[in-house]
Design a protein around this motif. Structure first.
Motif, mmCIF file in Angstrom:
data_model
loop_
_atom_site.group_PDB
_atom_site.id
_atom_site.type_symbol
_atom_site.label_atom_id
_atom_site.label_comp_id
_atom_site.label_asym_id
_atom_site.label_seq_id
_atom_site.Cartn_x
_atom_site.Cartn_y
_atom_site.Cartn_z
ATOM 1 N N ARG A 39 38.011 21.867 106.478
ATOM 2 C CA ARG A 39 37.419 23.059 105.945
ATOM 3 C C ARG A 39 37.640 22.169 103.870
ATOM 4 N NH1 ARG A 39 35.849 28.597 107.979
ATOM 5 N NH2 ARG A 39 36.530 28.990 105.421
ATOM 6 N N GLY A 40 39.281 22.970 104.205
ATOM 7 C CA GLY A 40 38.955 22.290 102.018
ATOM 8 C C GLY A 40 39.491 23.782 101.459
ATOM 9 N N ASP A 41 38.461 24.816 102.094
ATOM 10 C CA ASP A 41 38.609 26.117 101.154
ATOM 11 C C ASP A 41 39.863 26.717 100.767
ATOM 12 O OD1 ASP A 41 37.532 26.133 103.591
ATOM 13 O OD2 ASP A 41 36.404 27.812 103.007
ATOM 14 N N LEU A 42 40.168 26.920 101.414
ATOM 15 C CA LEU A 42 42.137 27.686 101.799
ATOM 16 C C LEU A 42 42.763 26.757 101.314
ATOM 17 C CD1 LEU A 42 40.950 29.761 105.162
ATOM 18 C CD2 LEU A 42 40.205 30.991 102.988
ATOM 19 N N THR A 43 43.940 28.101 100.839
ATOM 20 C CA THR A 43 44.706 27.263 100.591
ATOM 21 C C THR A 43 45.587 26.991 101.681
ATOM 22 O OG1 THR A 43 46.017 28.886 99.891
ATOM 23 C CG2 THR A 43 45.387 27.346 98.448
ATOM 24 N N VAL A 44 46.875 26.046 101.400
ATOM 25 C CA VAL A 44 47.670 26.065 102.813
ATOM 26 C C VAL A 44 48.097 27.444 103.059
ATOM 27 C CG1 VAL A 44 49.444 25.023 103.608
ATOM 28 C CG2 VAL A 44 48.783 23.918 102.399
ATOM 29 N N THR A 45 48.911 28.597 102.242
ATOM 30 C CA THR A 45 49.440 29.528 102.231
ATOM 31 C C THR A 45 48.150 30.645 103.304
ATOM 32 O OG1 THR A 45 50.928 29.093 100.600
ATOM 33 C CG2 THR A 45 50.086 31.637 101.329
ATOM 34 N N GLU A 46 46.703 31.011 102.219
ATOM 35 C CA GLU A 46 45.925 31.222 103.088
ATOM 36 C C GLU A 46 45.454 30.997 105.080
ATOM 37 O OE1 GLU A 46 43.408 32.453 99.052
ATOM 38 O OE2 GLU A 46 42.828 29.873 100.470
ATOM 39 N N VAL A 47 45.832 29.553 105.207
ATOM 40 C CA VAL A 47 45.583 29.122 106.702
ATOM 41 C C VAL A 47 46.886 29.681 107.320
ATOM 42 C CG1 VAL A 47 46.134 27.479 108.292
ATOM 43 C CG2 VAL A 47 43.781 27.342 105.697
ATOM 44 N N CYS A 48 48.053 29.544 106.765
ATOM 45 C CA CYS A 48 49.145 29.765 107.173
ATOM 46 C C CYS A 48 48.869 31.385 107.721
ATOM 47 C CB CYS A 48 50.101 30.456 106.497
ATOM 48 S SG CYS A 48 52.151 30.671 106.898
ATOM 49 N N MET A 49 48.385 32.067 106.686
ATOM 50 C CA MET A 49 48.612 33.918 107.682
ATOM 51 C C MET A 49 47.560 33.952 108.123
ATOM 52 S SD MET A 49 51.391 35.515 105.077
ATOM 53 C CE MET A 49 51.962 34.632 103.950
ATOM 54 N N ALA A 50 46.310 33.525 107.604
ATOM 55 C CA ALA A 50 44.712 33.491 108.499
ATOM 56 C C ALA A 50 45.047 33.152 110.562
ATOM 57 C CB ALA A 50 43.746 32.456 107.694
#
Length: 160
Positions: free
Chosen positions: A55-66
């Motif tokens: 999707r590209g709207d989240l950072t890698v860190t945000e994805v990691c936590m999500a």
């Protein structure tokens, strides 16, 4: 596990739900799915992470936590192991090639595949050598003879 992939893994609770001991549950799970409960959960997390990164709207860190990972380093290592590239490289590249695919096909196409997983051969906990027969040394199954046209199958004793 598929639905609650972002939650911490609780094998004893899963085993209780299945009316098994944790050890038996883990062995049965591995026999059924070919990987441990933890590996299965991480594969689902990476699968979801790939979708979020595309999707590209989240950072890698945000994805990691999500997806339920608490360590960015561990997440990145596992992602790279399964996908073959880092999460940031995966996020940065174009994913237009799968845009025209139906979601069910895209999910199969983008499913993470384990690369270089350790072989179960080698010593077990007791120090005894474990071996797995190679396909070349495994006994082949006996060939089945073709049934001639018009032949009837033979009756099995005890069947009507």
């Amino acid at each position: 596990m598929d639905r609650d992939y972002a939650e911490p893994l609780d094998v004893p609770a899963l085993a209780r739900d299945a009316l098994m001991s944790p050890g038996h549950f883990s062995r049965s799970f591995r026999a059924a799915f070919g990987e441990t409960p933890y590996s299965y959960l991480m594969t689902r997390r990476i699968e979801r992470a790939k979708a979020l990164l595309r999707r590209g709207d989240l950072t890698v860190t945000e994805v990691c936590m999500a997806v339920g990972c608490t360590s960015l380093g561990s997440f990145s290592s596992r992602f790279t192991e399964l996908v073959g590239e880092s999460p940031s490289a995966y996020r940065a590249r174009s994913h237009d090639d799968g845009a025209a695919l139906p979601a069910c096909v895209a999910k199969i196409h983008t499913r993470p595949v384990r690369r270089g997983e350790a072989s179960p051969a080698g010593p077990d906990r007791s120090g005894r050598e474990r071996t797995r027969p190679s396909p070349a040394t495994a006994e082949p199954e006996p060939p089945t003879a073709p049934v001639p046209p018009g032949a009837r199958p033979t009756a099995v004793p005890g069947s009507p």
